[in-house]
Design a protein around this motif. Structure first.
Motif, mmCIF file in Angstrom:
data_model
loop_
_atom_site.group_PDB
_atom_site.id
_atom_site.type_symbol
_atom_site.label_atom_id
_atom_site.label_comp_id
_atom_site.label_asym_id
_atom_site.label_seq_id
_atom_site.Cartn_x
_atom_site.Cartn_y
_atom_site.Cartn_z
ATOM 1 N N MET A 86 0.828 -1.206 0.000
ATOM 2 C CA MET A 86 0.000 0.000 0.000
ATOM 3 C C MET A 86 0.864 1.257 0.000
ATOM 4 S SD MET A 86 -3.044 1.407 1.803
ATOM 5 C CE MET A 86 -2.063 1.867 3.253
ATOM 6 N N SER A 87 2.188 1.033 0.058
ATOM 7 C CA SER A 87 2.997 2.260 0.112
ATOM 8 C C SER A 87 3.043 2.888 -1.273
ATOM 9 C CB SER A 87 4.397 1.965 0.620
ATOM 10 O OG SER A 87 4.899 0.835 -0.019
ATOM 11 N N SER A 88 2.438 4.067 -1.366
ATOM 12 C CA SER A 88 2.324 4.704 -2.674
ATOM 13 C C SER A 88 2.574 6.193 -2.610
ATOM 14 C CB SER A 88 0.924 4.462 -3.228
ATOM 15 O OG SER A 88 -0.022 4.970 -2.296
ATOM 16 N N LEU A 89 2.851 6.682 -1.384
ATOM 17 C CA LEU A 89 2.959 8.132 -1.223
ATOM 18 C C LEU A 89 4.416 8.595 -1.316
ATOM 19 C CD1 LEU A 89 1.301 10.701 -0.480
ATOM 20 C CD2 LEU A 89 1.862 10.209 1.904
ATOM 21 N N ASP A 90 4.647 9.600 -2.151
ATOM 22 C CA ASP A 90 5.968 10.224 -2.238
ATOM 23 C C ASP A 90 5.905 11.558 -1.498
ATOM 24 O OD1 ASP A 90 6.573 8.075 -3.768
ATOM 25 O OD2 ASP A 90 6.623 9.161 -5.678
ATOM 26 N N VAL A 91 6.843 11.749 -0.565
ATOM 27 C CA VAL A 91 6.783 12.905 0.325
ATOM 28 C C VAL A 91 8.037 13.757 0.173
ATOM 29 C CG1 VAL A 91 6.473 13.672 2.718
ATOM 30 C CG2 VAL A 91 5.552 11.464 1.993
ATOM 31 N N LEU B 134 8.460 9.889 9.171
ATOM 32 C CA LEU B 134 7.663 9.619 7.963
ATOM 33 C C LEU B 134 8.089 8.302 7.313
ATOM 34 C CD1 LEU B 134 7.597 13.255 6.530
ATOM 35 C CD2 LEU B 134 5.572 11.929 7.221
ATOM 36 N N ALA B 135 9.394 8.000 7.401
ATOM 37 C CA ALA B 135 9.918 6.780 6.772
ATOM 38 C C ALA B 135 9.336 5.530 7.438
ATOM 39 C CB ALA B 135 11.443 6.756 6.848
ATOM 40 N N ARG C 44 6.265 5.651 0.171
ATOM 41 C CA ARG C 44 7.115 4.922 -0.766
ATOM 42 C C ARG C 44 8.489 5.581 -0.863
ATOM 43 N NH1 ARG C 44 4.463 4.507 -6.509
ATOM 44 N NH2 ARG C 44 4.754 6.750 -6.388
ATOM 45 N N ARG C 45 8.496 6.897 -0.927
ATOM 46 C CA ARG C 45 9.733 7.614 -1.193
ATOM 47 C C ARG C 45 9.728 8.926 -0.413
ATOM 48 N NH1 ARG C 45 10.714 11.105 -6.575
ATOM 49 N NH2 ARG C 45 12.934 11.501 -6.349
ATOM 50 N N ILE C 46 10.887 9.261 0.148
ATOM 51 C CA ILE C 46 11.024 10.557 0.813
ATOM 52 C C ILE C 46 12.194 11.286 0.176
ATOM 53 C CG2 ILE C 46 11.507 11.768 2.985
ATOM 54 C CD1 ILE C 46 10.342 9.428 4.479
ATOM 55 N N VAL C 47 11.983 12.567 -0.107
ATOM 56 C CA VAL C 47 13.072 13.422 -0.582
ATOM 57 C C VAL C 47 13.127 14.605 0.368
ATOM 58 C CG1 VAL C 47 13.877 14.895 -2.474
ATOM 59 C CG2 VAL C 47 12.762 12.712 -2.979
ATOM 60 N N ARG D 244 6.092 15.028 -8.771
ATOM 61 C CA ARG D 244 4.734 14.579 -8.406
ATOM 62 C C ARG D 244 4.633 14.109 -6.961
ATOM 63 N NH1 ARG D 244 2.254 12.188 -13.751
ATOM 64 N NH2 ARG D 244 3.737 13.044 -15.200
ATOM 65 N N PHE D 245 5.090 14.924 -6.041
ATOM 66 C CA PHE D 245 4.955 14.553 -4.638
ATOM 67 C C PHE D 245 3.488 14.602 -4.238
ATOM 68 C CE2 PHE D 245 9.430 15.904 -4.637
ATOM 69 C CZ PHE D 245 9.976 14.744 -4.113
ATOM 70 N N GLY D 246 3.074 13.589 -3.464
ATOM 71 C CA GLY D 246 1.696 13.558 -2.989
ATOM 72 C C GLY D 246 1.526 14.367 -1.712
ATOM 73 N N LEU D 247 2.656 14.714 -1.089
ATOM 74 C CA LEU D 247 2.592 15.460 0.172
ATOM 75 C C LEU D 247 3.914 16.205 0.369
ATOM 76 C CD1 LEU D 247 1.290 16.030 2.997
ATOM 77 C CD2 LEU D 247 2.419 13.945 3.800
ATOM 78 N N VAL D 248 3.796 17.460 0.833
ATOM 79 C CA VAL D 248 4.986 18.235 1.197
ATOM 80 C C VAL D 248 4.860 18.619 2.668
ATOM 81 C CG1 VAL D 248 6.365 20.304 0.739
ATOM 82 C CG2 VAL D 248 5.221 19.123 -1.162
#
Ligand code: AMP
Ligand code: GLY
Length: 429
Positions: free
Chosen positions: A1-6, A22-23, A29-32, A65-69
């Motif tokens: 279910m991990s699909s969110l890039d933050v 957050l990790a 899914r991904r953190i930057v 295309r980050f889903g959340l900042v």
């Protein structure tokens, strides 16, 4: 279910804690992190975009295309990053520019507090030095002189004499020591009592207190020497009794959030009140519009809830539907600062012992002012360098654990306080 890039914005200890927490979310899914630091870079991707560059951050968020900042520091919030992201359809955690004035303008905040009937020191605002001096001559000292805008925690002078106050007014209004942040000055009554921080989440309607926490602002043991961003913190903070917490929510935070709403500002994010408490009554000294740094580090070590769920509830105005799950243990953070801090810090000192320290149980060494050095080393690159944070059954045990890990770490000129948690410990003793 991990699909969110933050995308996490900022590069201090607070942002390391945010990225670390957050990790742990199964939804991520991904953190930057932009720009991050050497410690964050060991765990996640960092990009060299400054936290203040609103246009570049908004472009980055759209492109990737980050889903959340998640925005850590105040500067991008007051500069309108959340507005810029919303305009491009990107979800972000933190107040918009109008809400961030609570930290960005002391005059705005004082007017709002007066309007909302919230207790705060008596004050006047001036842009004309002559008028400020005339007021000072009338009311005398002690008096507190504050630059209106953001001045990196240095824009406040608690003046014990009229001469000191006169000098502060001139350096802010005439010499523009803080640039345009000093276009206006607030002169206010000096309050006495005990200083307490209180952090809560709000979605613009509900207020959900975070666990209690307390930082240590002065550089030296026993609260001596100049003010800093914070030399350590702990949670819980026994000074914040359940009664005081109810008083602050009902008489400070709720009225402020409601008054903002009345003015068309739906404030979403962390609302951090700096309070002076005397005889069980709280007066507002200031607001911050973000997590405190370093308070964030012990708080997030204790938070068991998924931070993404919490952030979603704030953004979607569903905060009343959630509760926060906290580790019953205490947490403490000891900040290790560079030589020269809170003045100009020495950079480039090699940091040793990080890996050994990180092997201590229930301990996380959060990075702040660190950078990669030659041969894979980590070097100092800012004032506050590391935040050694540990859990323990009691505050005393958490503090002891943080100092045990600290003992493994060394860099030239390293300074830290030896009395983190002292006030809490003397209170419970
Ligand atoms: P502020 O940025 O407004 O919180 O001010 C920084 C510090 O100055 C606070 O943490 C207090 O220690 C002190 N301070 C600010 N306003 C007052 C006041 N009205 N009375 C006494 N101390 C103050
Ligand atoms: N530790 C205080 C602050 O973040 O402003």
């Amino acid at each position: 279910m991990s699909s969110l890039d933050v995308l996490v914005v900022g590069g201090g200890g607070r942002e390391h804690a945010l990225a670390w927490k957050l990790a742990q979310s199964p939804r991520v899914r991904r953190i930057v992190c932009a720009p991050g630091n050497a410690g964050i870079a060991r765990e996640t991707e960092c990009v060299a975009v400054p936290a203040e560059d609103v246009a570049a951050l908004a472009d980055l968020a759209v492109r990737e295309r980050f889903g959340l900042v998640v925005v850590g520091p105040e500067a991008p919030l007051t500069a309108g990053l959340v507005d810029a992201l919303a305009a491009r359809g990107i979800r972000a955690f933190g107040p918009t520019r109008d809400g961030a004035q609570l930290e960005g303008s002391k005059a705005f905040t004082k007017d709002l507090l007066r309007d909302a009937g919230v207790a705060t020191a008596a004050y006047e605002t001036f842009d004309d030095p002559e008028a400020a001096h005339a007021y000072l001559a009338r009311v005398g000292a002690p008096i507190v002189v504050k630059a209106d805008g953001l001045a990196a925690g240095k824009g406040v002078v608690v003046a014990e004499t009229v001469a000191e106050a006169r000098e502060a007014i001139d350096s802010i209004l005439r010499d523009r020591l803080f640039g345009e942040a000093g276009a206006r000055v607030v002169l206010e009554e000096k309050l006495v009592g005990e200083e307490v921080s209180f952090l809560a989440l709000t979605d613009g309607r509900s207020v959900l207190p975070l666990a209690t926490s307390q930082d240590h602002k002065r550089i030296g043991d026993g609260d001596t020497g100049p003010n800093t961003g914070g030399m350590g913190a702990y949670s819980p903070a026994p000074i914040m009794t359940p009664e005081l917490e109810r008083e602050v929510v009902a008489r400070v935070l709720q009225p402020v959030v409601a008054k903002l709403r009345e003015r068309g500002i739906v404030y979403k994010g962390v609302l951090y009140a700096g309070l002076m408490v005397s005889e069980g009554r709280a007066s507002v000294l200031e607001f911050n519009v973000r997590f405190g740094d370093p308070e964030c580090q012990p708080l997030l070590m204790r938070l068991r809830s998924d931070l993404v769920d919490v952030v979603d509830a704030v953004i979607d105005e569903r905060l009343h539907e959630i509760t926060l799950d906290w580790d019953p243990r205490a947490a403490a953070c000891v900040v290790l600062a560079a030589a020269g801090y809170p003045g100009t810090p020495a950079k480039g000192a090699v940091i040793r012992g990080l890996d050994v320290a990180a092997r201590e149980p229930d301990t996380v060494v959060f990075h702040a002012g660190t950078a990669g050095g030659s041969g894979g080393s980590v070097v100092t690159s800012g004032g506050r360098v590391l935040g050694v944070t540990a859990l323990g059954e009691t505050i005393a045990e958490a503090v002891a654990a943080a100092y045990r890990a600290t003992a493994h770490i060394h860099f030239d000129g390293m300074q830290f306080r030896r009395d983190i948690g002292r006030r809490a410990l003397s209170r419970s003793a």
